[in-house]
Design a protein around this motif. Structure first.
Motif, PDB file in Angstrom:
ATOM      1  N   LYS A 106      11.509  11.076   7.000  1.00 33.70           N
ATOM      2  CA  LYS A 106      11.963  11.052   8.390  1.00 33.70           C
ATOM      3  C   LYS A 106      13.342  11.705   8.512  1.00 33.70           C
ATOM      4  O   LYS A 106      13.588  12.509   9.431  1.00 33.70           O
ATOM      5  CB  LYS A 106      12.031   9.590   8.865  1.00 33.70           C
ATOM      6  N   ALA A 107      14.210  11.382   7.569  1.00 38.80           N
ATOM      7  CA  ALA A 107      15.564  11.955   7.603  1.00 38.80           C
ATOM      8  C   ALA A 107      15.515  13.470   7.445  1.00 38.80           C
ATOM      9  O   ALA A 107      16.234  14.197   8.138  1.00 38.80           O
ATOM     10  CB  ALA A 107      16.423  11.333   6.498  1.00 38.80           C
ATOM     11  N   MET A 108      14.648  13.957   6.563  1.00 37.58           N
ATOM     12  CA  MET A 108      14.573  15.403   6.337  1.00 37.58           C
ATOM     13  C   MET A 108      13.982  16.114   7.564  1.00 37.58           C
ATOM     14  O   MET A 108      14.394  17.222   7.894  1.00 37.58           O
ATOM     15  CB  MET A 108      13.758  15.730   5.079  1.00 37.58           C
ATOM     16  N   LEU A 109      13.048  15.455   8.238  1.00 35.38           N
ATOM     17  CA  LEU A 109      12.505  16.034   9.476  1.00 35.38           C
ATOM     18  C   LEU A 109      13.592  16.118  10.540  1.00 35.38           C
ATOM     19  O   LEU A 109      13.725  17.119  11.240  1.00 35.38           O
ATOM     20  CB  LEU A 109      11.334  15.188   9.992  1.00 35.38           C
ATOM     21  N   ALA A 110      14.411  15.075  10.638  1.00 31.20           N
ATOM     22  CA  ALA A 110      15.500  15.054  11.621  1.00 31.20           C
ATOM     23  C   ALA A 110      16.504  16.160  11.319  1.00 31.20           C
ATOM     24  O   ALA A 110      16.994  16.841  12.225  1.00 31.20           O
ATOM     25  CB  ALA A 110      16.180  13.689  11.610  1.00 31.20           C
ATOM     26  N   VAL A 111      16.801  16.362  10.029  1.00 29.89           N
ATOM     27  CA  VAL A 111      17.748  17.405   9.630  1.00 29.89           C
ATOM     28  C   VAL A 111      17.201  18.781  10.019  1.00 29.89           C
ATOM     29  O   VAL A 111      17.914  19.607  10.590  1.00 29.89           O
ATOM     30  CB  VAL A 111      18.015  17.348   8.101  1.00 29.89           C
ATOM     31  N   SER A 112      15.913  19.006   9.714  1.00 31.79           N
ATOM     32  CA  SER A 112      15.358  20.341   9.978  1.00 31.79           C
ATOM     33  C   SER A 112      15.193  20.592  11.473  1.00 31.79           C
ATOM     34  O   SER A 112      15.160  21.733  11.919  1.00 31.79           O
ATOM     35  CB  SER A 112      14.021  20.517   9.246  1.00 31.79           C
ATOM     36  N   ASN A 163       5.951  16.670  -6.906  1.00 38.03           N
ATOM     37  CA  ASN A 163       6.683  17.614  -6.032  1.00 38.03           C
ATOM     38  C   ASN A 163       7.777  16.911  -5.234  1.00 38.03           C
ATOM     39  O   ASN A 163       7.831  15.689  -5.160  1.00 38.03           O
ATOM     40  CB  ASN A 163       5.741  18.326  -5.052  1.00 38.03           C
ATOM     41  N   ASN A 164       8.623  17.733  -4.633  1.00 38.20           N
ATOM     42  CA  ASN A 164       9.723  17.206  -3.822  1.00 38.20           C
ATOM     43  C   ASN A 164       9.245  16.880  -2.412  1.00 38.20           C
ATOM     44  O   ASN A 164       8.312  17.505  -1.901  1.00 38.20           O
ATOM     45  CB  ASN A 164      10.841  18.248  -3.709  1.00 38.20           C
ATOM     46  N   ILE A 165       9.908  15.943  -1.790  1.00 39.41           N
ATOM     47  CA  ILE A 165       9.703  15.685  -0.365  1.00 39.41           C
ATOM     48  C   ILE A 165      10.077  16.970   0.389  1.00 39.41           C
ATOM     49  O   ILE A 165      11.097  17.598   0.059  1.00 39.41           O
ATOM     50  CB  ILE A 165      10.590  14.500   0.091  1.00 39.41           C
ATOM     51  N   PRO A 166       9.268  17.382   1.369  1.00 41.80           N
ATOM     52  CA  PRO A 166       9.577  18.638   2.079  1.00 41.80           C
ATOM     53  C   PRO A 166      11.026  18.664   2.587  1.00 41.80           C
ATOM     54  O   PRO A 166      11.468  17.723   3.254  1.00 41.80           O
ATOM     55  CB  PRO A 166       8.589  18.625   3.250  1.00 41.80           C
ATOM     56  N   GLY A 167      11.740  19.728   2.246  1.00 48.24           N
ATOM     57  CA  GLY A 167      13.137  19.862   2.650  1.00 48.24           C
ATOM     58  C   GLY A 167      14.122  19.499   1.560  1.00 48.24           C
ATOM     59  O   GLY A 167      15.248  19.985   1.548  1.00 48.24           O
ATOM     60  N   ILE A 168      13.700  18.631   0.639  1.00 45.51           N
ATOM     61  CA  ILE A 168      14.601  18.231  -0.459  1.00 45.51           C
ATOM     62  C   ILE A 168      14.637  19.354  -1.495  1.00 45.51           C
ATOM     63  O   ILE A 168      13.600  19.763  -2.013  1.00 45.51           O
ATOM     64  CB  ILE A 168      14.124  16.916  -1.129  1.00 45.51           C
ATOM     65  N   ILE A 169      15.851  19.850  -1.783  1.00 47.74           N
ATOM     66  CA  ILE A 169      15.980  20.956  -2.738  1.00 47.74           C
ATOM     67  C   ILE A 169      15.827  20.451  -4.168  1.00 47.74           C
ATOM     68  O   ILE A 169      15.107  21.030  -4.962  1.00 47.74           O
ATOM     69  CB  ILE A 169      17.354  21.657  -2.563  1.00 47.74           C
ATOM     70  N   ARG A 170      16.529  19.355  -4.475  1.00 44.99           N
ATOM     71  CA  ARG A 170      16.472  18.812  -5.836  1.00 44.99           C
ATOM     72  C   ARG A 170      16.428  17.288  -5.793  1.00 44.99           C
ATOM     73  O   ARG A 170      17.198  16.666  -5.066  1.00 44.99           O
ATOM     74  CB  ARG A 170      17.717  19.232  -6.630  1.00 44.99           C
ATOM     75  N   PRO A 171      15.556  16.662  -6.575  1.00 44.58           N
ATOM     76  CA  PRO A 171      15.593  15.198  -6.685  1.00 44.58           C
ATOM     77  C   PRO A 171      16.851  14.769  -7.452  1.00 44.58           C
ATOM     78  O   PRO A 171      17.548  15.607  -8.027  1.00 44.58           O
ATOM     79  CB  PRO A 171      14.336  14.870  -7.507  1.00 44.58           C
ATOM     80  N   CYS A 172      17.119  13.497  -7.462  1.00 50.66           N
ATOM     81  CA  CYS A 172      18.284  13.010  -8.202  1.00 50.66           C
ATOM     82  C   CYS A 172      18.058  11.579  -8.659  1.00 50.66           C
ATOM     83  O   CYS A 172      17.079  10.935  -8.282  1.00 50.66           O
ATOM     84  CB  CYS A 172      19.541  13.095  -7.347  1.00 50.66           C
ATOM     85  N   ILE A 173      18.972  11.109  -9.499  1.00 48.17           N
ATOM     86  CA  ILE A 173      18.898   9.755 -10.048  1.00 48.17           C
ATOM     87  C   ILE A 173      20.194   9.027  -9.696  1.00 48.17           C
ATOM     88  O   ILE A 173      21.278   9.511 -10.023  1.00 48.17           O
ATOM     89  CB  ILE A 173      18.753   9.801 -11.590  1.00 48.17           C
ATOM     90  N   PRO A 174      20.097   7.885  -9.028  1.00 45.22           N
ATOM     91  CA  PRO A 174      21.302   7.124  -8.716  1.00 45.22           C
ATOM     92  C   PRO A 174      21.546   6.015  -9.745  1.00 45.22           C
ATOM     93  O   PRO A 174      20.636   5.633 -10.473  1.00 45.22           O
ATOM     94  CB  PRO A 174      20.947   6.501  -7.369  1.00 45.22           C
ATOM     95  N   ALA A 175      22.761   5.514  -9.787  1.00 40.14           N
ATOM     96  CA  ALA A 175      23.072   4.341 -10.611  1.00 40.14           C
ATOM     97  C   ALA A 175      23.980   3.431  -9.809  1.00 40.14           C
ATOM     98  O   ALA A 175      24.827   3.913  -9.047  1.00 40.14           O
ATOM     99  CB  ALA A 175      23.755   4.759 -11.907  1.00 40.14           C
ATOM    100  N   GLN A 176      23.780   2.126  -9.964  1.00 40.75           N
ATOM    101  CA  GLN A 176      24.654   1.175  -9.283  1.00 40.75           C
ATOM    102  C   GLN A 176      25.826   0.846 -10.205  1.00 40.75           C
ATOM    103  O   GLN A 176      25.636   0.397 -11.326  1.00 40.75           O
ATOM    104  CB  GLN A 176      23.890  -0.082  -8.895  1.00 40.75           C
ATOM    105  N   ILE A 177      27.044   1.076  -9.699  1.00 46.39           N
ATOM    106  CA  ILE A 177      28.265   0.803 -10.465  1.00 46.39           C
ATOM    107  C   ILE A 177      28.847  -0.519  -9.960  1.00 46.39           C
ATOM    108  O   ILE A 177      29.125  -0.658  -8.771  1.00 46.39           O
ATOM    109  CB  ILE A 177      29.312   1.922 -10.231  1.00 46.39           C
ATOM    110  N   PRO A 178      29.020  -1.514 -10.838  1.00 43.75           N
ATOM    111  CA  PRO A 178      29.603  -2.777 -10.390  1.00 43.75           C
ATOM    112  C   PRO A 178      31.084  -2.615 -10.037  1.00 43.75           C
ATOM    113  O   PRO A 178      31.817  -1.929 -10.749  1.00 43.75           O
ATOM    114  CB  PRO A 178      29.430  -3.708 -11.598  1.00 43.75           C
ATOM    115  N   LEU A 179      31.471  -3.227  -8.935  1.00 46.37           N
ATOM    116  CA  LEU A 179      32.870  -3.151  -8.497  1.00 46.37           C
ATOM    117  C   LEU A 179      33.568  -4.492  -8.747  1.00 46.37           C
ATOM    118  O   LEU A 179      32.913  -5.540  -8.774  1.00 46.37           O
ATOM    119  CB  LEU A 179      32.941  -2.829  -7.004  1.00 46.37           C
ATOM    120  N   ALA A 180      34.892  -4.423  -8.893  1.00 47.41           N
ATOM    121  CA  ALA A 180      35.669  -5.635  -9.158  1.00 47.41           C
ATOM    122  C   ALA A 180      35.543  -6.645  -8.023  1.00 47.41           C
ATOM    123  O   ALA A 180      35.683  -7.852  -8.245  1.00 47.41           O
ATOM    124  CB  ALA A 180      37.135  -5.261  -9.392  1.00 47.41           C
TER     125      ALA A 180
END
Lengths: 319, 319
Positions: free
Chosen positions: A311-317, A118-135
């Protein structure tokens, strides 16, 4: 004590590469971190013996079934209750391990995250991040890179919250600059969703929003440490970057920068927004990739990413 | 006789680069093709004299005003009736020129296309294509790269029709393979719009649809000669490709492949789907870019692109 659960049967070269990666990781993890190898006990023991690895370094959890790469993810996840992947998710949900990582069937990993965790309370949709290397030698976090094909403005805003927390905790970036991937820098640019997302993000004080950013800055970072987009666009950006990596290899162009696109460096990508840490590895994972997947898993737990999201989602709500 | 109208005041280095480009093009165009230089007659004559160019090679059309790069495109287009850009569009609409090209304010060019020309009957939305260089030496046509930020499935299908016709006529590709840019090869992959577009395109016999294609094949062409996407995603792909071009330059990587990303080669990009040919040049256009913009304009007229689009739309509506 940190308990890292690994799908010993996940990936094209399992269980060999998984066990070889686990033993490589063993010399790097904290003394009180435990690696749980989840899979066919007989096969795991055989591989350990074959390579002269002391299987006593690991906790072996027997799971006689395995979900193959080609199987329908949702159906396989429902049917194969004794598979290493399902057992791993259940152990995670029951608090028997602190993080679960697998280089197996990606769709089944996503299905497990949604169905078991399940999702963390308050989170509508999970997501997947990727690290992009920078010059410039640093990395930028791009998210979502494929969990959500269709999205909403408030979902993009939440990706900003999660991306900001992740970049600070896992990439060591203080007060990360969060930008919205768009087709122009001006606030009114973009499609209906990015126009609305811009307003929400710009009005928010939940993270350091720096505005719209265009894709020509993807490899120099531009104004951002974290770049937010929907999973359709993010996946296309990531695949195009992979295409660039393949292109320069084909052209015989050599430059150390392009080595940083090697997936083995990170070993896997976490799913953000669910109630426990999950890491998805690449199907072709080498022992090095598995090792780094395990180390990333340890760091996600150490950095208390889930607690920080909650904690962040509690602060938002509360606002 | 082909009459090519050029905005002499369009671009960062106008009128100088425009006139220098026009005189370069002059040696390549057909004997009965005429170049119309639209702009401030005094300035045009001065530049011709300065460079020792015979202004008698051109038809000069006096337009005392000009729309600057920073101006609000729609407002400027409405207000500056005597600007070179508005005069050019009006001449095109009245049939006094056969094609109009400008390296000026892109937004004003789009505004003019919509306000003065209208869409070809049956075309829901015009679009802008871009040629992507492939590692095998050929080019792939990507469209839309920025006209439409929000789109619909039937609009994507129409981009397939226009892209197929353009690739055959302008790029010499017989029976072009048309693919849909997506995040997986399977028919059910993608967001709501691409899922629906797949069905429409797959059911259609109006072009040679070959299925979904992922962005990692953007530089090797994969299965496609024409790649269809919405203007938001297409613009991001194009900008990311520009970013790659800038990246390799910054890294000091040299390979002839990357020279093919030089915008000067094509000189401009046409707007497809409106009732007359319009070509948008790059703001920083050099004389070489202007020359190629003019030659592309001549070819668009020679190849009767507009007539072919109209015929195709009549055939579609007859089905």
């Amino acid at each position: 004590m940190i308990r890292i659960g690994i799908d010993a049967m996940g990936g094209d070269f399992a269980p060999n590469n998984v066990i070889l990666g686990a033993i490589e990781a063993y010399s790097y993890i904290n003394a009180d971190t435990k690696i749980f190898l989840i899979g066919d006990e007989k096969k795991i023991t055989e591989v350990c013996q074959h390579y002269g690895i002391d299987s006593g370094n690991f906790v072996i959890v027997h799971a006689p079934e395995s979900i193959e790469m080609g199987e329908h993810p949702v159906r396989a996840f429902r049917k194969k209750k004794k598979s290493s992947l399902v057992v791993g998710f259940n152990m995670l949900a029951e608090g028997k391990i602190d993080v679960f990582a697998s280089a197996g069937n990606t769709g089944a990993m996503l299905a497990g995250s949604v169905q078991v965790l399940n999702n963390i309370p308050g989170i509508i949709r999970p997501c997947i991040p990727a690290q992009i290397p920078l010059a410039n030698g640093r990395n930028m976090l791009l998210l979502d890179v494929g969990f959500n094909s269709d999205t909403r403005a408030d979902v993009l805003y939440q990706f900003g919250i999660m991306g900001s927390i992740f970049a600070k905790a896992m990439m060591g970036i203080d007060n990360p600059r969060v930008a919205l991937l768009n087709i122009g820098a001006e606030s009114e640019k973009g499609n209906i969703i990015t126009q609305e997302a811009y307003k929400i993000m710009n009005d928010s004080t939940d993270f350091n929003f720096v505005g719209n950013m265009e894709a020509n800055m993807l490899f120099n970072g531009g104004i951002a440490d974290v770049l937010v987009t929907d999973g359709f666009v993010g996946n296309i950006c990531l695949k195009q970057a992979e295409g660039m990596y393949e292109l320069v290899a084909k052209l015989g162009v050599k430059h150390p920068f392009f080595n940083r696109f090697n997936y083995e460096t990170y070993g896997g990508t976490p799913i953000l927004g669910v109630t426990a840490p999950v890491i998805i590895g690449h199907g072709v994972s080498t022992p090095l990739a598995i090792k780094n997947m395990i180390l990333q898993g340890e760091m996600v737990v150490e950095q208390k990413i889930i607690e920080k999201f909650k904690k962040a989602m509690l602060a938002v709500s509360a606002n």
